[in-house]
Each structure stands twice: as C-alpha cells, then as structure tokens.
Design an enzyme around this catalytic site. Structure first.
Site, PDB file in Angstrom:
ATOM      1  N   GLY A  37      22.243  18.129  40.649  1.00 60.31           N
ATOM      2  CA  GLY A  37      22.512  18.156  39.213  1.00 60.31           C
ATOM      3  C   GLY A  37      21.127  18.634  38.513  1.00 60.31           C
TER       4      GLY A  37
ATOM      5  N   GLY B 289      20.292  19.832  31.730  1.00 63.64           N
ATOM      6  CA  GLY B 289      19.721  18.343  31.343  1.00 63.64           C
ATOM      7  C   GLY B 289      18.396  17.909  32.092  1.00 63.64           C
TER       8      GLY B 289
ATOM      9  N   TYR C 184      31.705   4.126  34.695  1.00 63.07           N
ATOM     10  CA  TYR C 184      30.562   4.808  34.625  1.00 63.07           C
ATOM     11  C   TYR C 184      29.603   3.572  34.635  1.00 63.07           C
ATOM     12  CZ  TYR C 184      26.195   6.910  33.122  1.00 63.07           C
ATOM     13  OH  TYR C 184      24.618   7.318  33.039  1.00 63.07           O
TER      14      TYR C 184
END
Length: 247
Positions: free
Chosen positions: A13, A17, A150
């Site tokens: 990832g 971000g 989540y």
C-alpha cells in the site's frame, strides 16, 4: 542525511497516502524501498516521484500468488530485508444493516488475510534484528458507525501483531503496530463527495484533543521509530491519534 543507508524496506500500500509518504522519507534518508499497490497509474506516479532508489511492484495483497511474486521480487532486488510495513488496506463505509457478504469478505480478504500472508511470505527474507510494522486503526477500540467490518478487521490485525511477535521472536524479528487516528491523507475525498469529506474532516478536527488532524509524515516517523529505534519493543501498538482514544 543518510540515516537509513543500507536499509531495505518493503511497504505494501505504498503508492499513496502515508505509505507513499513513508517511502519518500526512507528514500530521502538513503534506504532502498519496494512499494506495492493495485492501481498501475498510481504506482507509475509513485515510482516517478521516488526515483531509482524505489521499486514499484503491482500486486493485490489478497492474492497469495501476488504475494509470492512480491517475495521473489524482493529477494531478487534486495536479498534480505530490514523492515516490512504491512500497510495495504481498504475502508468501506456501510451501515451494519446494509452490509453485504461481498463487501465483508472484501474487507477481511485485504485487511486480515492480506496482512497475515504478507508477513508469512516476506518473513524468510527478514534479517535478525529486523522489524515488521502493521497498520491497525483507532477504530479497533472505538465504536464508529458505518465501519463495523473495517473496525473488526483492524482488531484482528491488532491481535495478529501479538501472535506474530511471539512467533517471530526466536528469529530476532520484532513485530509492532501503528494505530492511526484521523490522518490527512486525502482518501476521504476519493470515496465521498468533497463537501461531505470536508465536513467529516472538520468533525475530526473539532473532536480531537489536539484540535487538528494528523499529518502523514507523523505516521512515517512512527514507522521509522518502530522499525529501527524501538529495539526493546515487540507486540505493541503505537497510537498516533492526537489523544482521541486516550483523553
């Protein structure tokens, strides 16, 4: 300053971000970094931004074949690893009553299965004295509407952090987690209308003891601390949230 010269790091990832911000901080300090992501355009932009000290590898952490390919690529490029940032994850905003099996499975496949097998596949490359850092969330200790799946997935990652710390300790590998609170990564603007995103950020800011949201670089610094400096810490979760879960 080449504080991390000679260090080899994989960040899942890492194409956007705080994954990308962490990669940039490490590259700027002399490390070699491999980042992963699912979107070719974002990976290409990240590779251009980071330069030759970084390697961008497309892959989905929910796909074990992709993780095996990542491990093979990391071994070919680096030989051994000094740190892994298990950062890939997804958020799906959906009320409990409306939750579908497909969305639930998607969240757990990426956030839980993906995290678990990322560590399993990369662990053989970790040197003695190296570290794994997983991303959890303040949602694992707070009841927040519309993100129940989540939150549960991040609670699972928190538990995983302890178990993997025990499993990898005989090899001299530390395993810890970062629990981010409200961090300004721009992700909200990508998953909801801008006006709604601005309203949510304003609510986060108003409800935070520090009166602000966090900056992605603050997560990057927390990663560096756990990965390289916290040599007598394992199984722990470092909360980076402005005090919202503590005060």
């Amino acid at each position: 300053m080449n504080e991390y010269e000679g260090k080899n790091v994989v960040i899942t990832g890492g194409s956007s971000g705080f994954g990308l911000v962490t990669a940039q901080m490490l590259v700027d300090a002399g490390a070699r970094v491999m980042i992963t992501g699912r979107t070719p355009e974002a990976l290409e932009a990240a590779q251009e931004q980071l330069g030759d000290a970084a390697v961008a590898v497309r892959g989905d952490v929910a796909d074990l074949a992709d993780l095996e390919a990542l491990a093979e690529r990391a071994e070919a490029e680096f030989g051994a690893l000094d740190a892994v940032f298990v950062n890939a994850g997804i958020t799906r905003f959906m009320p409990f009553e409306a939750m579908t099996e497909a969305v639930y499975d998607e969240v757990f496949a990426t956030n839980v299965k993906g995290a678990y097998f990322t560590v399993q596949k990369l662990a053989p490359l970790l040197r003695e004295g190296s570290a794994v850092v997983l991303t959890t969330s303040v949602a694992n200790v707070k009841g927040i509407e519309a993100i129940s799946a989540y939150a549960a997935s991040k609670a699972a990652v928190r538990s995983m952090t302890r178990s993997l710390a025990a499993e990898l300790m005989p090899r001299g590998v530390r395993v810890n987690a970062i629990s981010p609170g409200p961090i300004d990564t721009g992700i909200l603007a990508k998953v909801m209308p801008k006006e709604t995103a601005d309203e949510v950020v304003a609510q986060f800011r108003a409800g935070n003891p520090m009166g602000r949201v966090g900056d992605s670089r603050e997560i990057a610094k927390a990663f560096a601390f756990l990965a390289f400096d916290a040599t007598f810490t394992t199984g722990a979760e470092l909360v980076v949230d402005g005090g919202v879960t503590q005060l």
